[in-house]
Motif scaffolding. Structure first.
Motif, PDB file in Angstrom:
ATOM      1  N   GLN A   1       0.811  -1.215   0.000  1.00  0.00           N
ATOM      2  CA  GLN A   1       0.000   0.000   0.000  1.00  0.00           C
ATOM      3  C   GLN A   1       0.847   1.270   0.000  1.00  0.00           C
ATOM      4  O   GLN A   1       0.485   2.263  -0.647  1.00  0.00           O
ATOM      5  CB  GLN A   1      -0.961   0.011   1.203  1.00  0.00           C
ATOM      6  N   SER A   2       1.962   1.265   0.694  1.00  0.00           N
ATOM      7  CA  SER A   2       2.813   2.463   0.701  1.00  0.00           C
ATOM      8  C   SER A   2       3.455   2.672  -0.674  1.00  0.00           C
ATOM      9  O   SER A   2       3.609   3.807  -1.134  1.00  0.00           O
ATOM     10  CB  SER A   2       3.877   2.383   1.799  1.00  0.00           C
ATOM     11  N   VAL A   3       3.806   1.602  -1.358  1.00  0.00           N
ATOM     12  CA  VAL A   3       4.362   1.701  -2.709  1.00  0.00           C
ATOM     13  C   VAL A   3       3.289   2.207  -3.662  1.00  0.00           C
ATOM     14  O   VAL A   3       3.545   3.084  -4.503  1.00  0.00           O
ATOM     15  CB  VAL A   3       4.938   0.343  -3.174  1.00  0.00           C
ATOM     16  N   LYS A   4       2.068   1.692  -3.520  1.00  0.00           N
ATOM     17  CA  LYS A   4       0.965   2.154  -4.349  1.00  0.00           C
ATOM     18  C   LYS A   4       0.710   3.651  -4.130  1.00  0.00           C
ATOM     19  O   LYS A   4       0.490   4.405  -5.082  1.00  0.00           O
ATOM     20  CB  LYS A   4      -0.318   1.370  -4.051  1.00  0.00           C
ATOM     21  N   ALA A   5       0.765   4.085  -2.882  1.00  0.00           N
ATOM     22  CA  ALA A   5       0.558   5.504  -2.569  1.00  0.00           C
ATOM     23  C   ALA A   5       1.668   6.350  -3.173  1.00  0.00           C
ATOM     24  O   ALA A   5       1.418   7.453  -3.690  1.00  0.00           O
ATOM     25  CB  ALA A   5       0.500   5.701  -1.049  1.00  0.00           C
ATOM     26  N   PHE A   6       2.897   5.840  -3.103  1.00  0.00           N
ATOM     27  CA  PHE A   6       4.032   6.552  -3.688  1.00  0.00           C
ATOM     28  C   PHE A   6       3.826   6.737  -5.190  1.00  0.00           C
ATOM     29  O   PHE A   6       3.979   7.828  -5.726  1.00  0.00           O
ATOM     30  CB  PHE A   6       5.339   5.784  -3.413  1.00  0.00           C
ATOM     31  N   PHE A   7       3.479   5.655  -5.896  1.00  0.00           N
ATOM     32  CA  PHE A   7       3.269   5.747  -7.349  1.00  0.00           C
ATOM     33  C   PHE A   7       2.074   6.647  -7.692  1.00  0.00           C
ATOM     34  O   PHE A   7       2.105   7.378  -8.679  1.00  0.00           O
ATOM     35  CB  PHE A   7       3.081   4.351  -7.955  1.00  0.00           C
ATOM     36  N   LYS A   8       1.044   6.594  -6.880  1.00  0.00           N
ATOM     37  CA  LYS A   8      -0.132   7.445  -7.115  1.00  0.00           C
ATOM     38  C   LYS A   8       0.258   8.924  -6.989  1.00  0.00           C
ATOM     39  O   LYS A   8      -0.136   9.752  -7.811  1.00  0.00           O
ATOM     40  CB  LYS A   8      -1.241   7.100  -6.120  1.00  0.00           C
ATOM     41  N   LYS A   9       1.046   9.243  -5.973  1.00  0.00           N
ATOM     42  CA  LYS A   9       1.486  10.631  -5.772  1.00  0.00           C
ATOM     43  C   LYS A   9       2.373  11.087  -6.928  1.00  0.00           C
ATOM     44  O   LYS A   9       2.252  12.223  -7.412  1.00  0.00           O
ATOM     45  CB  LYS A   9       2.227  10.762  -4.436  1.00  0.00           C
ATOM     46  N   GLN A  10       3.276  10.203  -7.381  1.00  0.00           N
ATOM     47  CA  GLN A  10       4.148  10.557  -8.504  1.00  0.00           C
ATOM     48  C   GLN A  10       3.327  10.822  -9.770  1.00  0.00           C
ATOM     49  O   GLN A  10       3.624  11.740 -10.543  1.00  0.00           O
ATOM     50  CB  GLN A  10       5.166   9.437  -8.760  1.00  0.00           C
ATOM     51  N   LYS A  11       2.264  10.048  -9.961  1.00  0.00           N
ATOM     52  CA  LYS A  11       1.390  10.243 -11.127  1.00  0.00           C
ATOM     53  C   LYS A  11       0.650  11.579 -11.023  1.00  0.00           C
ATOM     54  O   LYS A  11       0.519  12.301 -12.016  1.00  0.00           O
ATOM     55  CB  LYS A  11       0.391   9.091 -11.239  1.00  0.00           C
TER      56      LYS A  11
END
Length: 161
Positions: free
Chosen positions: A83-93
């Motif tokens: 979930q933290s990796v998903k949040a990181f990628f979402k923020k980068q997008k």
């Protein structure tokens, strides 16, 4: 009644002045058109540069996604499910989307500014030409008035020493 040389010279000089004024205004109008064309070219260049910035930002985003995916995988993280990796990628997008939208808006605003300048240049050229035509018409009217004054003046009463 023959026209005296002074009156002929007056006609010739006024006529020459009118023609030169119109030629100058015509040249100014052509220059305004050329400047407007160049300004519109700048608008197109600005749009292309904005599109290039947009594409460069998307390329950087894709490259970063690949690198970050590889880095998280190398660290042993469960990339698709963490979930933290998903949040990181979402923020980068979100950041990349905001950056490209801002760049697109600034490019469109700059292109619009250039188009407005081109329109103003064309309008100035047309206004200068209209003013020159009005000055030419006014000069022609003044010339006929001057000729009328010369023609009706009685010089026979003037005593010469």
């Amino acid at each position: 009644m023959a026209i005296d040389p002074f009156t002929m010279a007056l006609f010739a000089l006024k006529g020459y002045s009118i023609i030169q004024g119109l030629k100058g205004a015509s040249a100014d109008q052509r220059a305004s058109e050329l400047n407007a064309f160049n300004t519109e070219t700048d608008a197109e260049r600005s749009k292309i540069e904005a599109r290039q910035r947009h594409n460069d930002r998307l390329d950087l985003y894709r490259s970063n996604v690949s690198s970050n995916f590889a880095a998280f995988s190398a660290m042993g993280r469960d990339v698709p499910n963490d979930q933290s990796v998903k949040a990181f990628f979402k923020k980068q997008k979100e950041v990349a989307t905001t950056d490209t939208a801002r760049s697109d808006f600034m490019g469109a605003a700059e292109a619009m500014k250039y188009r407005q300048q081109a329109s103003t240049l064309r309008q100035e050229g047309r206004a200068n030409m209209a003013a020159a035509r009005l000055r030419a018409f006014s000069s022609a009217i003044n010339l006929t008035s001057d000729y009328s004054n010369i023609k009706t003046t009685d010089y026979s009463n003037i005593k010469t020493p």
